[in-house]
Design an enzyme around this catalytic site. Structure first.
Site, PDB file in Angstrom:
ATOM      1  N   ASN A  90      40.249 -18.936 -12.170  1.00 53.92           N
ATOM      2  CA  ASN A  90      39.822 -17.533 -12.197  1.00 53.92           C
ATOM      3  C   ASN A  90      40.851 -16.676 -11.455  1.00 53.92           C
ATOM      4  O   ASN A  90      41.846 -17.194 -10.944  1.00 53.92           O
ATOM      5  CB  ASN A  90      38.418 -17.390 -11.600  1.00 53.92           C
ATOM      6  N   LYS A 115      48.478 -35.244 -21.950  1.00 54.95           N
ATOM      7  CA  LYS A 115      48.529 -33.854 -22.387  1.00 54.95           C
ATOM      8  C   LYS A 115      47.960 -33.743 -23.801  1.00 54.95           C
ATOM      9  O   LYS A 115      48.342 -34.516 -24.684  1.00 54.95           O
ATOM     10  CB  LYS A 115      49.992 -33.375 -22.362  1.00 54.95           C
ATOM     11  N   PHE A 129      29.576 -14.716  -0.793  1.00 60.08           N
ATOM     12  CA  PHE A 129      30.146 -13.564  -1.487  1.00 60.08           C
ATOM     13  C   PHE A 129      29.570 -13.535  -2.904  1.00 60.08           C
ATOM     14  O   PHE A 129      29.260 -14.584  -3.469  1.00 60.08           O
ATOM     15  CB  PHE A 129      31.668 -13.675  -1.556  1.00 60.08           C
ATOM     16  N   LYS A 132      20.363 -19.150  -2.066  1.00 57.86           N
ATOM     17  CA  LYS A 132      21.292 -19.992  -1.306  1.00 57.86           C
ATOM     18  C   LYS A 132      20.989 -19.981   0.196  1.00 57.86           C
ATOM     19  O   LYS A 132      21.752 -20.525   0.981  1.00 57.86           O
ATOM     20  CB  LYS A 132      22.730 -19.556  -1.597  1.00 57.86           C
TER      21      LYS A 132
HETATM   22  N1  CTP Z   1      29.805 -20.833  -4.718  1.00 55.06           N
HETATM   23  C1  CTP Z   1      29.785 -22.156  -4.313  1.00 55.06           C
HETATM   24  N2  CTP Z   1      29.853 -23.148  -5.240  1.00 55.06           N
HETATM   25  C2  CTP Z   1      29.898 -22.862  -6.536  1.00 55.06           C
HETATM   26  C3  CTP Z   1      29.908 -21.538  -6.962  1.00 55.06           C
HETATM   27  C4  CTP Z   1      29.873 -20.540  -6.028  1.00 55.06           C
HETATM   28  O1  CTP Z   1      29.733 -22.423  -3.126  1.00 55.06           O
HETATM   29  N3  CTP Z   1      29.966 -23.855  -7.424  1.00 55.06           N
HETATM   30  C5  CTP Z   1      29.702 -19.771  -3.697  1.00 55.06           C
HETATM   31  C6  CTP Z   1      30.872 -18.830  -3.665  1.00 55.06           C
HETATM   32  O2  CTP Z   1      31.848 -19.236  -2.718  1.00 55.06           O
HETATM   33  C7  CTP Z   1      30.239 -17.510  -3.260  1.00 55.06           C
HETATM   34  C8  CTP Z   1      28.869 -17.579  -3.870  1.00 55.06           C
HETATM   35  O3  CTP Z   1      28.596 -18.976  -4.018  1.00 55.06           O
HETATM   36  O4  CTP Z   1      30.096 -17.391  -1.860  1.00 55.06           O
HETATM   37  C9  CTP Z   1      28.831 -16.931  -5.205  1.00 55.06           C
HETATM   38  O5  CTP Z   1      27.638 -17.223  -5.807  1.00 55.06           O
HETATM   39  P1  CTP Z   1      27.531 -17.624  -7.370  1.00 55.06           P
HETATM   40  O6  CTP Z   1      26.097 -17.609  -7.738  1.00 55.06           O
HETATM   41  O7  CTP Z   1      28.199 -18.870  -7.671  1.00 55.06           O
HETATM   42  O8  CTP Z   1      28.350 -16.493  -7.974  1.00 55.06           O
HETATM   43  P2  CTP Z   1      29.030 -16.576  -9.315  1.00 55.06           P
HETATM   44  O9  CTP Z   1      29.923 -17.759  -9.456  1.00 55.06           O
HETATM   45  O10 CTP Z   1      29.658 -15.254  -9.488  1.00 55.06           O
HETATM   46  O11 CTP Z   1      27.738 -16.848 -10.187  1.00 55.06           O
HETATM   47  P3  CTP Z   1      27.318 -16.151 -11.516  1.00 55.06           P
HETATM   48  O12 CTP Z   1      28.383 -16.598 -12.426  1.00 55.06           O
HETATM   49  O13 CTP Z   1      25.979 -16.730 -11.794  1.00 55.06           O
HETATM   50  O14 CTP Z   1      27.295 -14.696 -11.227  1.00 55.06           O
END
Ligand code: CTP
Length: 398
Positions: free
Chosen positions: A209, A289, A323, A341
Site C-alpha cells: 500500500n 516467478k 490508526f 480492537k
Molecule cells: N492493523 C493491524 N493488523 C492488521 C490490519 C490493521 O494491526 N492486519 C492495525 C493498523 O496498524 C491500524 C489499525 O489496525 O492501527 C487499522 O485498523 P483496520 O481495521 O485494519 O483498518 P483498515 O486496514 O483501514 O481496515 P478497513 O480496510 O476495514 O478499513
C-alpha cells in the site's frame, strides 16, 4: 538532540557580542533553528545582517517591526522558543529582567515566554561583582532563570578579572543540556509499528500500500526525544532510521510484523500501531516467478492476522493506540475500530483531505477516545502530531 529545536538568542550590547556569531553557527551545525533578537546597543557591535546570514532567519531588533504577515514579534518568538538564551548579557538587561522592566523586544520577549531562559553575562569585572548586579542575578536565579558564570580573564577594557563571556563551547553545551532535558517519557517502553507491509505473490512481486512510514518514524523520533525506550518495527520504507532507538526490527509481511510485535509486546507499556498492515495476502506464494500467459491471472487472497485486534485482547493495563485511514464515514468507521480492537484512543485521518494520510509529511486527524470524545486537529506536521499523541498518552499514564 537539538535538531529542529527553536532557540531564541538575545544579544545585548557588549564587546563579546561578536562571539554570538559562533554560538549561532554551532547551533546551526546541530540543526537547531535559531531566531536572533538584538538590542539596539548590540547593533553597534555587530550588524543584524551578519546574524541573519548565519542564522538564516530574519533578525529582530525593533519592538514594532513585524516578523511575518500577522505576528507580533515578542509574542510569536516567546511562544516559538524551546529555549531563550541571552549571550552576552549586560548588567542592563539583567537589571531590567530582575525588576520587571519590559521596554524593548528582548525584555518583552523574555517576560512573555514560558520557555526556560539561559543567561550568559559578560561585562567589566567591577560591574559584574557590583552588589546590585549580583543581587539581580540572585533574584533571577530564584525565579528559575539559568546562568552561566562568566570566566576570569583579560577583559576588553584591559582589566583582568571575572566578567569574560563563558566560552562558546560551554554555552552551546549548556544549551544542548537544557534542550534535551524534558524527559517525561524517561524509562517508558514504547513499541511503534510503521510503514506498509509487503505480501509476496512470487519472488519478485508483492501486494502493498501507499504508506511511507513517515507517521511512525516521526512518532518514534518524538518519543526518543522525550526519553522513551523505543522499539520500532518497520515495514519496508525509504526513510532514515531515527537516532536513539532502543531497538529497530525491519519486517516485510504482516505475518512477520505480527511475530515481531508478539515477541516483544509483553515488556511494553505503550503500543502505537501506525503501520498500514496489509489486510490480505496471496493464499499461496509462488516459488518461481509467475510467467505471463494470455488467459489472465487470478490471485486468491486470504486475510492476514489483525495484530491490533489481537493486542486488544491481551492488552492488560497497557496503553494501546491505533490508526484509521478512511475515505468515508470517518468517525463511524474509526469509532468501530476503537471499540472492536479495545483501544485507548484511535487517530483517524480522512484520506480525501489534501495534506492528510499516506506519503505526505503532514496530517489532518481526529482523535477519538474510548469515552467517545472527539478532538479535531488542523493540518500539521507528522512530528507535531507525534508530540500531541504522546501528550495524550501521557494523560493516561498513572
Ligand atoms: N492493523 C493491524 N493488523 C492488521 C490490519 C490493521 O494491526 N492486519 C492495525 C493498523 O496498524 C491500524 C489499525 O489496525 O492501527 C487499522 O485498523 P483496520 O481495521 O485494519 O483498518 P483498515 O486496514 O483501514 O481496515 P478497513 O480496510 O476495514 O478499513
Amino acid at each position: 538532540m537539538v535538531q529542529n529545536k527553536n532557540v531564541v538568542l538575545g544579544i545585548t550590547g557588549g564587546i563579546a557580542a561578536y562571539k554570538a556569531c559562533d554560538i549561532v553557527s554551532d547551533l546551526k551545525k546541530l540543526n537547531a533553528n535559531v531566531d536572533v533578537i538584538m538590542t539596539k546597543a548590540a547593533t553597534e557591535f555587530i550588524t543584524p545582517l551578519t546574524l541573519q546570514s548565519i542564522s538564516q532567519n530574519k533578525v529582530a531588533v525593533d519592538m514594532f517591526q513585524t516578523l511575518g504577515n500577522w505576528e507580533i514579534g515578542h509574542i510569536s518568538l516567546a511562544k516559538k522558543a524551546d529555549l531563550l538564551v541571552i549571550a552576552p548579557a549586560t548588567a542592563d538587561i539583567i537589571g531590567k529582567l530582575a525588576n520587571g522592566i519590559a521596554d524593548d523586544l528582548l525584555s518583552t520577549t523574555v517576560m512573555a515566554t514560558k520557555a526556560p531562559v539561559l543567561i550568559a553575562p559578560a561585562m567589566n569585572s567591577n560591574m559584574y561583582t557590583n552588589s546590585i548586579v549580583q543581587a539581580n542575578i540572585e533574584k533571577l536565579k530564584n525565579n528559575g532563570f539559568w546562568f552561566i558564570t562568566p570566566e576570569i580573564g583579560r577583559l576588553a577594557c584591559g582589566d583582568i578579572g571575572e566578567g569574560k563571556l563563558a566560552s562558546v563551547e560551554t554555552i552551546v553545551n549548556q544549551i544542548t543540556k537544557l534542550l534535551t532535558r524534558a524527559k517525561d517519557f524517561s524509562g517508558r517502553k514504547i513499541l511503534i509499528t510503521a510503514g506498509p507491509t509487503q505480501e509476496a505473490i512470487d519472488p519478485v512481486r508483492f501486494i502493498s500500500n501507499r504508506s511511507s512510514g513517515k507517521m511512525g518514524y516521526a512518532l518514534a523520533e518524538a518519543a526518543v526525544e522525550r526519553g522513551a525506550d523505543v522499539t520500532l518495527i518497520s515495514g519496508p520504507v525509504a526513510l532514515t532510521r531515527p537516532n536513539g532507538l532502543d531497538s529497530f526490527i525491519p519486517v516485510e509481511s504482516a505475518i512477520e510484523m505480527r511475530q515481531a510485535v508478539m515477541d516483544c509486546f509483553q515488556e511494553m507499556e505503550i503500543i502505537i500501531m501506525t503501520a498500514a498492515v496489509g489486510d490480505f495476502k496471496p493464499k499461496r506464494k509462488s516459488a518461481e516467478k509467475i510467467k505471463k500467459n494470455d488467459s489472465g491471472l487470478t490471485i486468491e487472497l486470504e486475510k492476514t492476522p489483525d495484530i491490533l485486534a489481537e493486542l486488544g485482547k491481551l492488552k492488560g493495563d497497557r496503553i494501546l493506540v491505533g490508526f484509521a485511514a478512511e475515505t468515508q464515514n470517518l468517525l463511524e468507521y474509526a469509532g468501530e475500530k476503537l471499540v472492536q480492537k479495545n483501544l485507548d484512543f484511535i487517530v483517524a485521518n480522512d484520506l480525501t483531505q489534501e495534506g492528510a494520510g499516506f506519503g505526505v509529511s503532514t496530517n489532518i486527524v481526529k482523535i477519538i477516545d474510548c469515552s467517545g470524545n472527539v478532538e479535531e486537529f488542523p493540518l500539521m506536521s507528522k512530528l507535531e502530531l507525534g508530540k500531541i499523541i504522546l501528550d495524550r498518552i501521557k494523560g493516561l499514564l498513572i
